[in-house]
Write an enzyme that holds these catalytic residues in place. Structure first.
Site, PDB file in Angstrom:
ATOM      1  N   PRO A  11       0.890  -1.312   0.150  1.00  0.00           N
ATOM      2  CA  PRO A  11      -0.250   0.061   0.093  1.00  0.00           C
ATOM      3  C   PRO A  11       0.887   1.341   0.190  1.00  0.00           C
ATOM      4  O   PRO A  11       1.784   1.306   1.337  1.00  0.00           O
ATOM      5  CB  PRO A  11      -1.137  -0.265   0.771  1.00  0.00           C
ATOM      6  CG  PRO A  11       0.162  -0.850   2.491  1.00  0.00           C
ATOM      7  CD  PRO A  11      -0.034  -1.920   1.392  1.00  0.00           C
ATOM      8  N   ASP A  35       5.975   2.168   1.955  1.00  0.00           N
ATOM      9  CA  ASP A  35       4.742   1.309   1.887  1.00  0.00           C
ATOM     10  C   ASP A  35       4.058   1.213   3.672  1.00  0.00           C
ATOM     11  O   ASP A  35       4.816   1.000   4.368  1.00  0.00           O
ATOM     12  CB  ASP A  35       5.958  -0.018   1.981  1.00  0.00           C
ATOM     13  CG  ASP A  35       4.945  -1.725   2.212  1.00  0.00           C
ATOM     14  OD1 ASP A  35       3.221  -1.248   2.971  1.00  0.00           O
ATOM     15  OD2 ASP A  35       5.008  -2.846   2.333  1.00  0.00           O
ATOM     16  N   HIS A  36       3.174   1.769   3.732  1.00  0.00           N
ATOM     17  CA  HIS A  36       2.042   1.615   4.627  1.00  0.00           C
ATOM     18  C   HIS A  36       2.173   0.689   5.685  1.00  0.00           C
ATOM     19  O   HIS A  36       1.282   1.057   6.377  1.00  0.00           O
ATOM     20  CB  HIS A  36       0.968   2.462   4.463  1.00  0.00           C
ATOM     21  CG  HIS A  36       0.817   3.570   5.123  1.00  0.00           C
ATOM     22  ND1 HIS A  36       0.669   3.702   6.619  1.00  0.00           N
ATOM     23  CD2 HIS A  36      -0.449   4.804   4.968  1.00  0.00           C
ATOM     24  CE1 HIS A  36      -0.080   4.538   7.230  1.00  0.00           C
ATOM     25  NE2 HIS A  36      -0.056   5.633   6.278  1.00  0.00           N
ATOM     26  N   ARG A  37       2.576  -1.049   5.667  1.00  0.00           N
ATOM     27  CA  ARG A  37       2.580  -1.259   6.398  1.00  0.00           C
ATOM     28  C   ARG A  37       3.717  -1.802   7.275  1.00  0.00           C
ATOM     29  O   ARG A  37       4.256  -2.170   8.504  1.00  0.00           O
ATOM     30  CB  ARG A  37       2.508  -2.765   5.322  1.00  0.00           C
ATOM     31  CG  ARG A  37       1.408  -3.530   4.508  1.00  0.00           C
ATOM     32  CD  ARG A  37       1.830  -4.556   3.891  1.00  0.00           C
ATOM     33  NE  ARG A  37       3.184  -4.081   3.201  1.00  0.00           N
ATOM     34  CZ  ARG A  37       3.305  -5.508   1.916  1.00  0.00           C
ATOM     35  NH1 ARG A  37       2.834  -6.703   1.982  1.00  0.00           N
ATOM     36  NH2 ARG A  37       4.203  -5.532   1.544  1.00  0.00           N
TER      37      ARG A  37
END
Length: 444
Positions: A239, A415-417
Site C-alpha cells: 500500500p 509501504d504503509h504496512r
C-alpha cells in the site's frame, strides 16, 4: 568415437526462468576451449556472456539470435571427443537426454531440467562453469553482435552464418529475402560476389513495423519485461503512500562549489545526488523503519542494519537499479565516486546481475530529466523510494524578503504496512533538513 554434450541455458542470477539470445560467439564447426565465451544472452537483469565448461567442436546451434529460451533448454551441441572423426555428426538422442543437465551460473543455485527425475534416481552433479562476464550490448567481438534493443537483428540459420563467416560477409549488412526476413544462403553468396549492394543497418526497417498501420510492435522481453512485472507486483502488494517536500538547497549548492575546489575532492564528480545519498543514509539512522522490509511469508518485519542503496538508472535496455553496498558506511566523497562508477557501468550495460540484488532503499533522480517530482513505485523487497527533482532558481522568502534561491522538490513513497505516516514524514523532513543545511549533519 564422437562424444556429444548439450549445453543448456543456465540461471545467471537468482530465480531467472528465461533469457533472450542476443548473439552467438561461435559457429558450427568451430573448435572451442574450456571456459570460452560461446553466447551472449539478455536476462531480466543484464546482458551476460556465457562460457562453456568443455573443449571440443561445435556441431549444432539450436536457437537463433532474438529468440527467448527457457532456463534448462539445450542451446548448442558439441563433440567433446572429436579426435579421429572425419566430420561432426548430429548428436544421438540418448546423449542429448543425458547431457541435458543444468549448469551453475553467477550467484545462482542449480536449476531444474525440464525432465523430472524418477523417484529414487540419483541427481547428477551440475557441471562447473566460470561465472558469466557481463558486457555492454553491442560489444566488440569477432562474431557479429546484436545491436541495442529496437534495432536490426540479422536472422540466419547456423549453416548460413558459417558460410557468411567463411566468405567474410557481415550479416548485419544484409537484408534477408526469405520468409520473415531470414537471410538465406543465396543472400550471402550474392553479397560475397558483389552482385547485390549491402544494405546499411540504419536503412533497415525495424522489425515489427507495419507500413499500413504505421505502427511498430516490439516484443516485451528482458529488462523491460522484468521491470514491468516487478512494478505491477509492488503496486498491487504494498500500500503506497507518497509525501512531498519543497526545500531551499542554496546552502548545499554553495557547499558543493566549495568542496569541488578543495584538494580532497579533486577529480571527483560531486553531484547533488551524492548529497541526497548521504542525507538518506544519515536520516535512516533516526528512522530505521525506512530501511526495513515486510516479509509476507514469515509474517515478520525485517530491520536491516545496513543500507544497500539502489540508484535507478535509465539505460538502452530499460530501467535498472544497481546498488551501492553499505552506503551508510561511506563518506560523501566515497559515495560520489561510487555513484559515478555505478551510473557509467549501468549505461554501458556492464552491470552484473548480483549488483542489482538485495537493495534496502532506492533513490530515483528525476531531476536530471528536468522533472520537478513524481510518485515513484517502491522496488520489491524494499519499503521506500525517494524521488529527487530538478534544482531551479525560484522566488523564495528568506528572513521576510523575497529572494531568488536554489529550490528542489522531494517525494517519498513508502509501504504503509511497515512505515506509518509519522515515520515517513520524519524521515522526509530529516532528508530535507540535511539538504537545506548540510551543517545539520553534525547533530546526527
Amino acid at each position: 568415437m564422437p562424444e556429444y554434450k548439450q549445453f543448456p541455458l543456465s540461471d545467471t542470477a537468482e530465480g531467472l526462468t528465461e533469457a533472450d539470445i542476443l548473439a552467438w560467439r561461435v559457429q558450427v564447426g568451430d573448435t572451442v576451449t574450456v571456459n570460452q565465451i560461446v553466447v551472449e544472452i539478455e536476462t531480466a537483469k543484464a546482458a551476460v556472456e556465457l562460457p562453456i565448461p568443455w573443449a571440443g567442436v561445435i556441431t549444432e546451434l539450436h536457437v537463433e539470435p532474438g529468440q527467448t529460451v527457457e532456463v534448462g533448454t539445450a542451446i548448442l551441441t558439441m563433440d567433446v571427443d572429436p579426435g579421429g572423426t572425419a566430420a561432426p555428426a548430429a548428436a544421438p538422442a540418448e546423449a542429448a537426454e543425458e547431457e541435458m543437465k543444468p549448469l551453475v551460473g553467477y550467484g545462482s543455485k542449480a536449476v531444474a531440467t525440464k525432465r523430472r527425475a524418477r523417484k529414487g534416481s540419483a541427481v547428477a552433479t551440475p557441471a562447473p562453469v566460470a561465472a558469466p562476464v557481463v558486457t555492454p550490448a553491442p560489444a566488440a567481438a569477432a562474431a557479429p553482435v546484436a545491436p541495442p534493443r529496437g534495432g536490426y537483428v540479422p536472422l540466419a540459420k547456423p549453416p548460413v552464418r558459417k558460410l557468411a563467416k567463411d566468405l567474410g560477409v557481415d550479416l548485419h549488412s544484409l537484408t534477408g529475402t526469405a520468409d520473415g526476413g531470414v537471410i538465406s544462403r543465396a543472400d550471402v553468396e550474392r553479397a560475397a560476389n558483389g552482385s547485390a549492394p549491402a544494405v546499411p543497418v540504419a536503412a533497415t526497417p525495424d522489425a515489427g513495423y507495419d507500413p499500413a498501420t504505421r505502427e511498430r510492435r516490439v516484443p516485451i522481453k528482458g529488462v523491460r519485461k522484468a521491470t514491468a512485472a516487478a512494478m505491477v507486483q509492488s503496486a498491487y502488494t504494498a500500500p503506497h503512500v507518497t509525501e512531498f517536500l519543497t526545500i531551499d538547497v542554496t546552502p548545499m549548492m554553495e557547499l558543493r562549489e566549495k568542496l569541488k575546489k578543495s584538494r580532497e575532492f579533486a577529480g571527483t564528480k560531486l553531484t547533488p545526488l551524492a548529497f541526497a545519498a548521504k542525507a538518506v543514509c544519515l536520516a535512516a539512522r533516526r528512522t530505521p523503519d525506512i530501511n526495513a522490509v515486510w516479509d509476507e511469508a514469515a509474517q515478520e518485519i525485517v530491520y536491516k542494519e545496513y543500507v544497500h542503496l539502489g540508484i535507478a538508472a535509465a539505460t538502452p535496455r530499460g530501467l535498472v537499479v544497481p546498488k551501492i553496498r553499505d552506503a551508510d558506511a561511506k563518506s560523501l566523497k566515497e559515495l560520489a565516486s561510487a555513484l559515478t562508477e555505478l551510473t557509467n557501468t549501468a549505461r554501458e550495460g556492464k552491470t552484473t546481475p548480483a549488483a542489482m540484488l538485495n537493495g534496502t532503499f532506492t533513490i530515483t533522480n528525476v531531476g536530471v530529466f528536468g522533472v520537478d517530482t513524481g510518485t515513484p513505485i517502491i522496488n520489491p523487497g524494499e519499503s521506500a523510494i525517494l524521488a529527487v527533482g530538478a534544482i531551479r532558481d525560484t522566488p523564495w522568502v528568506v528572513d521576510g524578503q523575497v529572494r531568488v534561491r536554489k529550490v528542489m522538490q522531494l517525494s517519498l513513497s513508502f509501504d504503509h504496512r511497515v512505515i506509518d505516516g509519522q515515520q515517513g514524514s520524519e524521515f522526509l523532513a530529516d532528508v530535507g533538513a540535511l539538504l537545506a543545511d548540510p551543517a545539520v549533519a553534525i547533530s546526527y
